[in-house]
Every structure is written in structure tokens, then in C-alpha cells.
Design a protein around this motif. Sequence first.
Motif, PDB file in Angstrom:
ATOM      1  N   GLY A 197       0.851  -1.216   0.153  1.00 31.65           N
ATOM      2  CA  GLY A 197      -0.098  -0.140   0.329  1.00 31.65           C
ATOM      3  C   GLY A 197       0.716   1.651  -0.364  1.00 31.65           C
ATOM      4  N   ILE A 198       2.004   1.261   0.596  1.00 30.08           N
ATOM      5  CA  ILE A 198       2.992   2.873   0.746  1.00 30.08           C
ATOM      6  C   ILE A 198       3.344   2.531  -0.742  1.00 30.08           C
ATOM      7  CG2 ILE A 198       4.589   3.130   1.986  1.00 30.08           C
ATOM      8  CD1 ILE A 198       4.108   2.286   4.666  1.00 30.08           C
ATOM      9  N   ALA A 199       3.821   1.290  -1.379  1.00 29.55           N
ATOM     10  CA  ALA A 199       4.244   1.911  -2.630  1.00 29.55           C
ATOM     11  C   ALA A 199       3.356   2.040  -3.399  1.00 29.55           C
ATOM     12  CB  ALA A 199       4.860  -0.100  -3.005  1.00 29.55           C
ATOM     13  N   ILE A 200       2.054   2.126  -3.201  1.00 32.73           N
ATOM     14  CA  ILE A 200       1.270   2.601  -4.637  1.00 32.73           C
ATOM     15  C   ILE A 200       0.820   3.997  -4.129  1.00 32.73           C
ATOM     16  CG2 ILE A 200      -1.547   2.029  -5.145  1.00 32.73           C
ATOM     17  CD1 ILE A 200      -1.044  -0.769  -4.630  1.00 32.73           C
ATOM     18  N   GLU A 201      -0.149   4.541  -2.694  1.00 31.77           N
ATOM     19  CA  GLU A 201      -0.008   5.353  -2.666  1.00 31.77           C
ATOM     20  C   GLU A 201       0.967   6.395  -1.756  1.00 31.77           C
ATOM     21  OE1 GLU A 201      -3.696   6.064   0.088  1.00 31.77           O
ATOM     22  OE2 GLU A 201      -2.381   3.745   1.910  1.00 31.77           O
ATOM     23  N   PRO A 202       0.779   7.761  -1.725  1.00 32.08           N
ATOM     24  CA  PRO A 202       2.035   8.204  -1.195  1.00 32.08           C
ATOM     25  C   PRO A 202       1.953   8.215   0.577  1.00 32.08           C
ATOM     26  CG  PRO A 202       0.275   9.550  -2.858  1.00 32.08           C
ATOM     27  CD  PRO A 202      -0.495   8.501  -2.357  1.00 32.08           C
ATOM     28  N   TRP A 203       2.836   8.427   1.027  1.00 31.29           N
ATOM     29  CA  TRP A 203       2.889   8.681   2.292  1.00 31.29           C
ATOM     30  C   TRP A 203       2.387   9.704   3.117  1.00 31.29           C
ATOM     31  CZ3 TRP A 203       4.733   5.599   5.806  1.00 31.29           C
ATOM     32  CH2 TRP A 203       5.087   5.630   7.292  1.00 31.29           C
ATOM     33  N   GLY A 204       1.976   9.130   4.525  1.00 31.61           N
ATOM     34  CA  GLY A 204       0.793  10.408   5.345  1.00 31.61           C
ATOM     35  C   GLY A 204       1.223  11.341   5.754  1.00 31.61           C
ATOM     36  N   ARG A 205       0.498  12.335   5.679  1.00 29.81           N
ATOM     37  CA  ARG A 205       1.341  13.614   6.559  1.00 29.81           C
ATOM     38  C   ARG A 205       1.088  13.773   8.107  1.00 29.81           C
ATOM     39  NH1 ARG A 205       4.534  16.389   2.981  1.00 29.81           N
ATOM     40  NH2 ARG A 205       4.761  16.314   0.722  1.00 29.81           N
ATOM     41  N   ALA A 206       1.190  13.002   8.737  1.00 31.74           N
ATOM     42  CA  ALA A 206       0.475  13.078   9.785  1.00 31.74           C
ATOM     43  C   ALA A 206       1.573  14.018  10.674  1.00 31.74           C
ATOM     44  CB  ALA A 206       0.444  11.717  10.377  1.00 31.74           C
ATOM     45  N   ASP A 207       0.560  14.931  11.860  1.00 27.44           N
ATOM     46  CA  ASP A 207       1.055  15.814  12.587  1.00 27.44           C
ATOM     47  C   ASP A 207       0.812  15.268  13.805  1.00 27.44           C
ATOM     48  OD1 ASP A 207      -1.264  15.378  14.272  1.00 27.44           O
ATOM     49  OD2 ASP A 207      -1.974  17.335  13.589  1.00 27.44           O
ATOM     50  N   TRP A 208       1.864  14.936  15.435  1.00 30.53           N
ATOM     51  CA  TRP A 208       1.941  15.145  16.469  1.00 30.53           C
ATOM     52  C   TRP A 208       0.857  14.088  17.285  1.00 30.53           C
ATOM     53  CZ3 TRP A 208      -0.183  15.323  21.061  1.00 30.53           C
ATOM     54  CH2 TRP A 208      -0.645  16.403  21.236  1.00 30.53           C
ATOM     55  N   LEU A 209       0.140  14.407  16.886  1.00 30.85           N
ATOM     56  CA  LEU A 209      -1.713  13.505  17.234  1.00 30.85           C
ATOM     57  C   LEU A 209      -1.799  12.596  16.699  1.00 30.85           C
ATOM     58  CD1 LEU A 209      -3.984  13.645  19.558  1.00 30.85           C
ATOM     59  CD2 LEU A 209      -4.505  15.424  18.210  1.00 30.85           C
ATOM     60  N   GLY A 210      -1.132  12.444  15.184  1.00 26.75           N
ATOM     61  CA  GLY A 210      -1.771  11.311  13.926  1.00 26.75           C
ATOM     62  C   GLY A 210      -0.828  10.571  14.570  1.00 26.75           C
ATOM     63  N   TRP A 211       0.639  10.543  14.480  1.00 31.62           N
ATOM     64  CA  TRP A 211       1.605   9.340  15.095  1.00 31.62           C
ATOM     65  C   TRP A 211       1.330   9.021  15.999  1.00 31.62           C
ATOM     66  CZ3 TRP A 211       4.461   7.377  11.694  1.00 31.62           C
ATOM     67  CH2 TRP A 211       4.939   8.772  10.677  1.00 31.62           C
ATOM     68  N   LEU A 212       0.804   9.674  17.199  1.00 28.15           N
ATOM     69  CA  LEU A 212       0.783   9.043  18.131  1.00 28.15           C
ATOM     70  C   LEU A 212      -0.469   8.221  18.853  1.00 28.15           C
ATOM     71  CD1 LEU A 212       0.847   9.355  21.897  1.00 28.15           C
ATOM     72  CD2 LEU A 212      -1.177  10.876  21.608  1.00 28.15           C
ATOM     73  N   SER A 213      -1.628   8.721  17.427  1.00 30.08           N
ATOM     74  CA  SER A 213      -2.693   7.503  17.181  1.00 30.08           C
ATOM     75  C   SER A 213      -1.940   6.699  16.924  1.00 30.08           C
ATOM     76  CB  SER A 213      -3.436   8.868  16.438  1.00 30.08           C
ATOM     77  OG  SER A 213      -4.533   9.714  16.741  1.00 30.08           O
ATOM     78  N   LEU A 214      -1.343   6.816  16.138  1.00 27.56           N
ATOM     79  CA  LEU A 214      -0.664   5.298  15.323  1.00 27.56           C
ATOM     80  C   LEU A 214       0.054   4.680  16.305  1.00 27.56           C
ATOM     81  CD1 LEU A 214       0.621   7.356  11.594  1.00 27.56           C
ATOM     82  CD2 LEU A 214      -1.253   5.955  12.394  1.00 27.56           C
ATOM     83  N   LEU A 215       0.770   5.262  17.078  1.00 28.86           N
ATOM     84  CA  LEU A 215       1.424   3.955  17.990  1.00 28.86           C
ATOM     85  C   LEU A 215       0.186   3.507  18.997  1.00 28.86           C
ATOM     86  CD1 LEU A 215       3.474   3.409  18.975  1.00 28.86           C
ATOM     87  CD2 LEU A 215       3.505   5.709  20.509  1.00 28.86           C
ATOM     88  N   VAL A 216      -0.297   4.295  19.761  1.00 22.46           N
ATOM     89  CA  VAL A 216      -1.675   3.531  20.247  1.00 22.46           C
ATOM     90  C   VAL A 216      -2.210   1.990  19.367  1.00 22.46           C
ATOM     91  CG1 VAL A 216      -3.924   4.396  21.743  1.00 22.46           C
ATOM     92  CG2 VAL A 216      -2.578   5.743  21.556  1.00 22.46           C
ATOM     93  N   ILE A 217      -2.841   2.508  18.485  1.00 21.12           N
ATOM     94  CA  ILE A 217      -3.309   1.964  17.299  1.00 21.12           C
ATOM     95  C   ILE A 217      -2.501   0.682  17.139  1.00 21.12           C
ATOM     96  CG2 ILE A 217      -3.759   0.899  14.386  1.00 21.12           C
ATOM     97  CD1 ILE A 217      -4.546   4.316  14.033  1.00 21.12           C
ATOM     98  N   GLY A 218      -1.197   0.580  17.360  1.00 17.80           N
ATOM     99  CA  GLY A 218      -0.448  -0.530  17.188  1.00 17.80           C
ATOM    100  C   GLY A 218      -0.489  -1.582  19.024  1.00 17.80           C
ATOM    101  N   ILE A 219      -0.449  -0.521  19.860  1.00 12.62           N
ATOM    102  CA  ILE A 219      -0.932  -1.009  21.082  1.00 12.62           C
ATOM    103  C   ILE A 219      -2.236  -1.825  21.497  1.00 12.62           C
ATOM    104  CG2 ILE A 219       0.451  -0.790  23.655  1.00 12.62           C
ATOM    105  CD1 ILE A 219       1.891   1.528  22.347  1.00 12.62           C
ATOM    106  N   THR A 220      -2.686  -1.172  20.819  1.00  7.27           N
ATOM    107  CA  THR A 220      -4.185  -1.955  21.482  1.00  7.27           C
ATOM    108  C   THR A 220      -4.473  -2.700  20.488  1.00  7.27           C
ATOM    109  OG1 THR A 220      -5.086  -0.127  19.858  1.00  7.27           O
ATOM    110  CG2 THR A 220      -5.099   0.547  22.439  1.00  7.27           C
ATOM    111  N   GLY A 221      -4.047  -2.552  19.254  1.00  6.47           N
ATOM    112  CA  GLY A 221      -4.451  -3.516  18.598  1.00  6.47           C
ATOM    113  C   GLY A 221      -3.814  -5.170  18.770  1.00  6.47           C
ATOM    114  N   MET A 222      -2.852  -4.812  18.881  1.00  7.91           N
ATOM    115  CA  MET A 222      -1.686  -6.223  19.567  1.00  7.91           C
ATOM    116  C   MET A 222      -2.368  -6.373  20.966  1.00  7.91           C
ATOM    117  SD  MET A 222       1.954  -6.774  21.039  1.00  7.91           S
ATOM    118  CE  MET A 222       2.250  -5.496  22.415  1.00  7.91           C
TER     119      MET A 222
END
Length: 282
Positions: free
Chosen positions: A189-214
Motif C-alpha cells: 500500500g505504501i508503494a502505491i499511495e503517497p506517504w501520509g502527512r500526519a501531525d504529532w497527534l496523528g503519530w501518537l494515534s498510530l502508536l496507540v493503534i499498534g498497542i491496542t491492536g496487539m
Amino acid sequence: MQALWMLLASLLFALMGACVKLAVEHGASMAQVVLFRGLPSVVLLLLWARARNLSFRPVAWMPHVWRNLTGVTSMWLGFYAIAHLPLGTATSLNYTAPLFIAGWILATGTTKKDPVCIAAVGFGFLGVLAVLQPSITVDQILPALLGLCAGALAAIAMMQIRTIGKLGEPEWRTVLFFSVIVCLTSLVGIAIEPWGRADWLGWLSLLVIGITGMGGQLALTRAYGLGNALLNAALQYTTIIFASLLGIVFWEESMDRLAIFGVICIVSAGLLSVWRTAQDEA
């Protein structure tokens, strides 16, 4: 009690869903969301397994192949539905998985056909519809069909998890294999679509996604590996309750009378299933 593992999984997945919404709102791409859904699980579980000198060889390969094929495909289809449908509609379609599980059990007779538990699953789905109040227009038919496919594939993945659990496969290994495949597909997916432009809250949300998903995946794997399939199917609906509460707290989403009725249906379905299971084990 195995029901508590499903309740924990439901809470963690509700938190993950809220963070997915938050991450996308703050500039993260869908491929990034998928990558962070799997990456923390891969890193932490690999480190933990190596520290304990645990083997990575599975008891059997084919159940993992089918579990990952259906589970990862379901996740991507579910994300596509969420991207092109109202969130409530997409979520309700994704949560048709327990109905497919009940239908499969009825058709094959693989476990005890308890009409009370089956009724609880249907009653719970009625509650989901009341809470989410989905509506589909003509231009949303394709995303809706893909969302429904996501629910069907999720049902197959859940039954494969139960099969894997019966084989004696530890939960961490099942989650690790799934997370590795998630990460590999995210790279496509990353190879197909552009890399996102997340701000600090977006990056924090991405981290929590990984932890809660696991954490949610570990709890889900244990619940389906050792618990009653129909009970877990009914209790899985509590994700909607947790998600609704998060929506009220963080997005000031309101609930009308029909939605409140839906919540009552969902809770009643879970309690009915717990009671029936307790009666069977007595």
C-alpha cells in the motif's frame, strides 16, 4: 472466565477504532494505519519470544495460512468500506461476522446448536443496526458489498483461530504471524499511495493503534481458542457499546432513543449468552 477475554478484546478494538479515526483526521494514510496496526506486534513479540528462547515453528502451517489470508483481506476490505461509507454503516457490515459464524455452525453442526445462543447473536445484530442506523445509496453498493465480504472473511478467520487454539498453538505465535502479514501488505500500500502527512497527534494515534491492536488480537485469539464460539460472537458486539461511549466523549456524538434501544439489545444479548453458557457448564 473466557468471556472476560472477549470483553477485553472488544474494549481494545474500540480504542483502536477511535485512534484509526483520529489518525486519518490528522493526516495519516490508510497504508500507514495498516503498517502501525501490525508493526508494534511484530517488534514486541519477536523481542519477547527471543528473550524466552521460544520456537517460531507452528504446530501446523495451513490453519495459519487460511487465518492470515482471510483475516488480512478482511481488514483491508473493512478499511475500504470505512473510507467510502459512513462509519456506522461500514462498522455494522464488518460486524456481520458473528452471524456468518452462527450460520456456519448451524449448517455444519460443528458444535452444540443452542437456540438461545443463536437467538442472542441475532438479537445482538438487531441492536447493532439500531445503534448504527445504516443507510446505503446507489453509489455505495460496491463498498457495502466489500464491507459485507469483510464480515464473511472475518468469520472464517475467527473459526480458524479456534481451530489453531485447539491444536495447542500459543496466542503470541498466532498474533505474530498475522502481524507480519499485515506489515507486508502495508508495504504494498505504501508503494502505491503517497506517504501520509500526519501531525504529532496523528503519530501518537498510530502508536496507540499498534498497542491496542496487539492487545486486542491476543485477547481475541485466547477467547476464540479456548471459549465458546457463539458466546464470543455475541460478546463481540460490545465493541459497539465501547465505541459509542468513546464517540460521545471525544467527538460529542449523541445517541437518540433508537440507539439507546440498540445498546440495550446488545447488552441483553451478551448477558443472555453468558447465562446460557453458565447453565451448560453447571
